[in-house]
Design an enzyme around this catalytic site. Structure first.
Site, short mmCIF file in Angstrom:
data_model
loop_
_atom_site.label_atom_id
_atom_site.label_comp_id
_atom_site.label_asym_id
_atom_site.label_seq_id
_atom_site.Cartn_x
_atom_site.Cartn_y
_atom_site.Cartn_z
N LYS A 11 0.69 -1.26 0.02
CA LYS A 11 -0.05 0.20 0.01
C LYS A 11 0.76 1.19 0.00
O LYS A 11 2.17 1.30 0.21
CB LYS A 11 -1.01 -0.08 1.26
CG LYS A 11 -2.11 -1.17 0.99
CD LYS A 11 -3.09 -0.95 2.54
CE LYS A 11 -4.01 -2.13 2.21
NZ LYS A 11 -4.96 -1.98 3.41
N TYR A 51 -12.78 -1.93 -3.61
CA TYR A 51 -13.20 -2.35 -2.25
C TYR A 51 -14.64 -2.34 -2.44
O TYR A 51 -15.04 -2.08 -1.13
CB TYR A 51 -12.62 -1.27 -1.47
CG TYR A 51 -10.97 -1.48 -0.87
CD1 TYR A 51 -10.81 -2.76 -0.24
CD2 TYR A 51 -9.99 -0.77 -1.11
CE1 TYR A 51 -9.48 -2.95 0.27
CE2 TYR A 51 -8.71 -1.00 -0.92
CZ TYR A 51 -8.34 -2.03 0.02
OH TYR A 51 -7.04 -2.42 0.33
N ASN A 114 -1.95 0.36 6.97
CA ASN A 114 -1.49 -0.96 7.45
C ASN A 114 -0.59 -1.69 6.47
O ASN A 114 -0.33 -2.92 6.50
CB ASN A 114 -2.49 -1.75 7.97
CG ASN A 114 -3.65 -2.28 6.99
OD1 ASN A 114 -3.33 -1.93 5.84
ND2 ASN A 114 -4.58 -2.93 7.51
N HIS A 117 -2.09 -5.52 1.53
CA HIS A 117 -3.34 -6.18 1.38
C HIS A 117 -3.06 -7.75 0.87
O HIS A 117 -2.24 -7.76 0.06
CB HIS A 117 -4.21 -5.50 0.36
CG HIS A 117 -5.30 -6.13 -0.27
ND1 HIS A 117 -6.71 -6.04 0.12
CD2 HIS A 117 -5.31 -6.92 -1.21
CE1 HIS A 117 -7.52 -6.98 -0.37
NE2 HIS A 117 -6.76 -7.46 -1.31
N GLU A 128 -9.58 -10.53 -7.63
CA GLU A 128 -8.48 -9.51 -7.51
C GLU A 128 -7.42 -9.78 -8.48
O GLU A 128 -6.95 -8.82 -8.87
CB GLU A 128 -8.09 -9.48 -6.03
CG GLU A 128 -9.21 -9.02 -4.77
CD GLU A 128 -8.61 -8.94 -3.45
OE1 GLU A 128 -9.54 -8.45 -2.75
OE2 GLU A 128 -7.82 -9.47 -3.23
O1 CDP Z 1 -6.99 -5.89 4.75
P1 CDP Z 1 -7.88 -6.80 5.86
O2 CDP Z 1 -8.33 -7.88 5.04
O3 CDP Z 1 -7.04 -7.12 7.03
O4 CDP Z 1 -9.05 -5.91 6.39
P2 CDP Z 1 -10.50 -5.73 5.90
O5 CDP Z 1 -11.51 -5.56 7.14
O6 CDP Z 1 -10.76 -6.47 4.54
O7 CDP Z 1 -10.39 -4.20 5.63
C1 CDP Z 1 -9.78 -3.63 4.33
C2 CDP Z 1 -8.76 -2.34 4.70
O8 CDP Z 1 -9.73 -1.42 5.06
C3 CDP Z 1 -8.14 -2.69 5.81
O9 CDP Z 1 -6.71 -3.24 5.53
C4 CDP Z 1 -7.68 -1.10 6.42
O10 CDP Z 1 -6.65 -0.67 5.55
C5 CDP Z 1 -9.07 -0.59 6.12
N1 CDP Z 1 -9.73 -0.69 7.42
C6 CDP Z 1 -9.80 0.67 8.08
O11 CDP Z 1 -9.02 1.80 7.91
N2 CDP Z 1 -10.38 0.82 9.30
C7 CDP Z 1 -11.30 -0.17 9.81
N3 CDP Z 1 -11.68 -0.02 11.06
C8 CDP Z 1 -11.05 -1.17 9.31
C9 CDP Z 1 -10.43 -1.53 7.91
MG MG Z 2 -9.96 -7.75 3.42
#
Ligand code: CDP
Ligand code: MG
Length: 140
Positions: A11, A51, A114, A117, A128
């Site tokens: 990212k 997304y 973070n 991805h 994807e």
């Molecule tokens: O990336 P991952 O699959 O671990 O998490 P997700 O639940 O699919 O969420 C996608 C992305 O949204 C995360 O990697 C974060 O960058 C962002 N996110 C966020 O900004 N704040 C949250 N409370 C949860 C997710």
């Molecule tokens: Mg995810």
């Protein structure tokens, strides 16, 4: 165990800090083959589509703005059990909860910035990969 492919994206917070090489080193040391890779800039429209599963979430707009704010490195990774093994290597979404030795524990700044991805399942991985790599033949 079957050989799988998963989709990965380094990212903007990580490309900004010149961490692509260090993250690729962790990926390769964990046994993944980087079988396709390109550095691109994602448009806001692409981020919104990529997304769209999160479109009802409160963080959706910020997430799409962030992902389109700077260059990203998109990748296809191959390994036995690649999808769940890569989720383990990434660590928890919130780096405060990520285990030692994971990419997010080492490099993520916050839950929104973070660093990495990875696909969360077989169908997501296929979607994807074809979202970003439909234009090239992946030879592996
Ligand atoms: O990336 P991952 O699959 O671990 O998490 P997700 O639940 O699919 O969420 C996608 C992305 O949204 C995360 O990697 C974060 O960058 C962002 N996110 C966020 O900004 N704040 C949250 N409370 C949860 C997710
Ligand atoms: Mg995810």
């Amino acid at each position: 165990m079957t050989i799988e492919r998963t989709f990965s994206m380094i990212k903007p917070d990580a490309t900004e800090r010149n961490l692509s090489g260090d993250i690729n080193s962790m990926i390769e040391h964990a046994g993944f083959k980087i079988i396709a890779q390109k550095k691109i800039r994602i448009t806001l429209e692409q981020a919104q589509k990529f997304y769209d599963v999160h479109k009802e979430k409160p963080f959706y707009n910020d997430l799409c703005n962030f992902i389109s704010s700077g260059p990203v490195v998109i990748q296809v990774l191959e390994k036995e059990n690649a999808i769940s093994d890569y989720r383990k290597l990434m660590g928890a979404t919130n780096p405060e909860q990520a285990e030692a030795g994971t990419i997010r524990k080492k490099y993520a700044i916050s839950i929104d910035q973070n660093s990495i991805h990875g696909s969360d399942g077989i169908e997501t991985a296929q979607r994807e990969i074809s979202f970003f790599f439909s234009d090239i033949e992946i030879v592996g």
